[in-house]
Design an enzyme around this catalytic site. Structure first.
Site, short mmCIF file in Angstrom:
data_model
loop_
_atom_site.label_atom_id
_atom_site.label_comp_id
_atom_site.label_asym_id
_atom_site.label_seq_id
_atom_site.Cartn_x
_atom_site.Cartn_y
_atom_site.Cartn_z
N HIS A 55 -64.58 -18.08 20.15
CA HIS A 55 -63.30 -17.73 20.75
C HIS A 55 -63.20 -18.38 22.13
CE1 HIS A 55 -66.00 -14.67 22.37
NE2 HIS A 55 -65.10 -14.31 23.25
N HIS A 57 -62.85 -17.42 25.38
CA HIS A 57 -63.24 -16.90 26.70
C HIS A 57 -64.20 -17.86 27.41
CE1 HIS A 57 -62.04 -12.45 25.79
NE2 HIS A 57 -61.02 -13.19 26.16
N ASP A 59 -66.85 -17.66 29.16
CA ASP A 59 -68.30 -17.56 29.05
C ASP A 59 -68.80 -17.99 27.67
OD1 ASP A 59 -67.05 -15.23 28.03
OD2 ASP A 59 -68.87 -14.04 28.27
N HIS A 60 -67.90 -18.54 26.87
CA HIS A 60 -68.27 -19.08 25.56
C HIS A 60 -67.93 -20.57 25.44
CE1 HIS A 60 -69.05 -15.12 23.53
NE2 HIS A 60 -68.45 -14.75 24.65
N HIS A 111 -60.98 -8.66 19.43
CA HIS A 111 -61.38 -8.95 20.80
C HIS A 111 -60.43 -10.00 21.39
CE1 HIS A 111 -64.07 -9.53 24.20
NE2 HIS A 111 -64.18 -10.82 23.92
N ASP A 133 -68.21 -12.04 20.17
CA ASP A 133 -67.97 -10.75 20.83
C ASP A 133 -67.24 -9.77 19.92
OD1 ASP A 133 -69.17 -11.86 23.02
OD2 ASP A 133 -67.38 -11.89 24.29
N HIS A 171 -74.10 -11.12 23.53
CA HIS A 171 -74.42 -10.43 24.78
C HIS A 171 -75.54 -9.42 24.59
CE1 HIS A 171 -71.00 -11.81 27.27
NE2 HIS A 171 -70.33 -11.82 26.13
#
Length: 259
Positions: A55, A57, A59-60, A111, A133, A171
């Site tokens: 996805h 975001h 941090d990905h 999410h 996530d 995570h």
């Protein structure tokens, strides 16, 4: 078929970037930061051949461009979203081939609306699920874009996979997730045992993931919203009088958000 070697690359404070390796080549899942990935590839003498994105975001995905500068031939697979560095856009039900393994794409919105998971069923001894996530060890992702109904449907898809599926989330949230799970199901014996095992692993500096789907079905409240004991607990906490499972899930997610 040669088994895949899978290792976590820690990033930020609690992210895991997954490295899937075979025969000197690597596939990287959700590289939010390029620096630890480049270091890992160099240390283990691996060549990056592909990147998988679950996805959009930061941090990905924020490490993709720098990784492509070092490995311009690497393909970037991902969902339909605004991330411009994805070269191959994927749909639910589509299958791609990586390292001669068949990888099924599962759309899991909730999410985020674009979220997908990667499922490899021909890896012995366990199928593999890279779920970003959506499903965490002991929990699930927050509803930033999707609805509770969408996330419940996504988790039902995951729950229907073989029980021995290894679940690779992104995570290290396990201990906090399990603390909440204990509040929801304080008499769940399998959960109590899992908490002790997770605490031991973290005390030894080890990851608590991957987990196994069978364990999630026994201990993860977000996969147990059809259970009458859990429903009674959520109703007592949130004041629900009449409900469907989607109402239980929505109330459970809000309870966790406020926990």
């Amino acid at each position: 078929m040669i088994m895949l070697s899978i290792s976590p690359i820690p990033a930020f404070s609690d992210n895991y970037i997954w490295c899937v390796a075979r025969d000197g080549e690597a596939i990287i899942v959700d590289p939010g930061d390029a620096a630890p990935v480049l270091k890992y590839l160099e240390q283990h003498q691996l060549k990056l051949s592909a990147i998988l994105v679950t996805h959009h975001h930061y941090d990905h995905v924020n490490g993709i461009e720098l990784l492509r500068e070092h490995y311009p031939q690497a393909s970037v697979y991902g969902p339909h979203n605004q991330v411009g560095s994805i070269s191959q856009r994927l749909e639910h039900g589509q299958t791609i081939s990586l390292f001669d393994h068949s990888v099924e794409i599962i759309a899991v919105p909730g999410h985020t609306l674009d979220h997908i998971a990667y499922y490899i069923s021909d890896n012995s001894p366990n199928p593999l699920l890279f779920c970003g996530d959506t499903l965490f060890a002991g929990g699930c992702g927050r509803l930033f874009e999707g609805t509770a109904e969408q996330m419940l449907a996504s988790l039902r898809l995951i729950s229907a996979l073989p029980a021995n599926t290894a679940v690779y989330c992104a995570h290290e949230y396990t201990l906090s997730n399990l603390k909440f799970a204990q509040a929801v199901e304080p008499k769940n014996e399998a959960l109590q045992q899992r908490v002790q095992q997770a605490k031991q692993r973290r005390a030894e500096g080890l990851p608590t993931v991957p987990s196994q789907l069978a364990l999630e079905l026994l201990t993860n409240p977000f996969l147990r919203t059809g259970k009458s004991t859990l429903q009674a607990s959520v109703a007592a906490q949130t004041g629900l009088k009449h409900w469907k499972e989607k109402d239980i899930f929505a109330s459970l997610r809000k309870w966790k958000d406020d926990f």
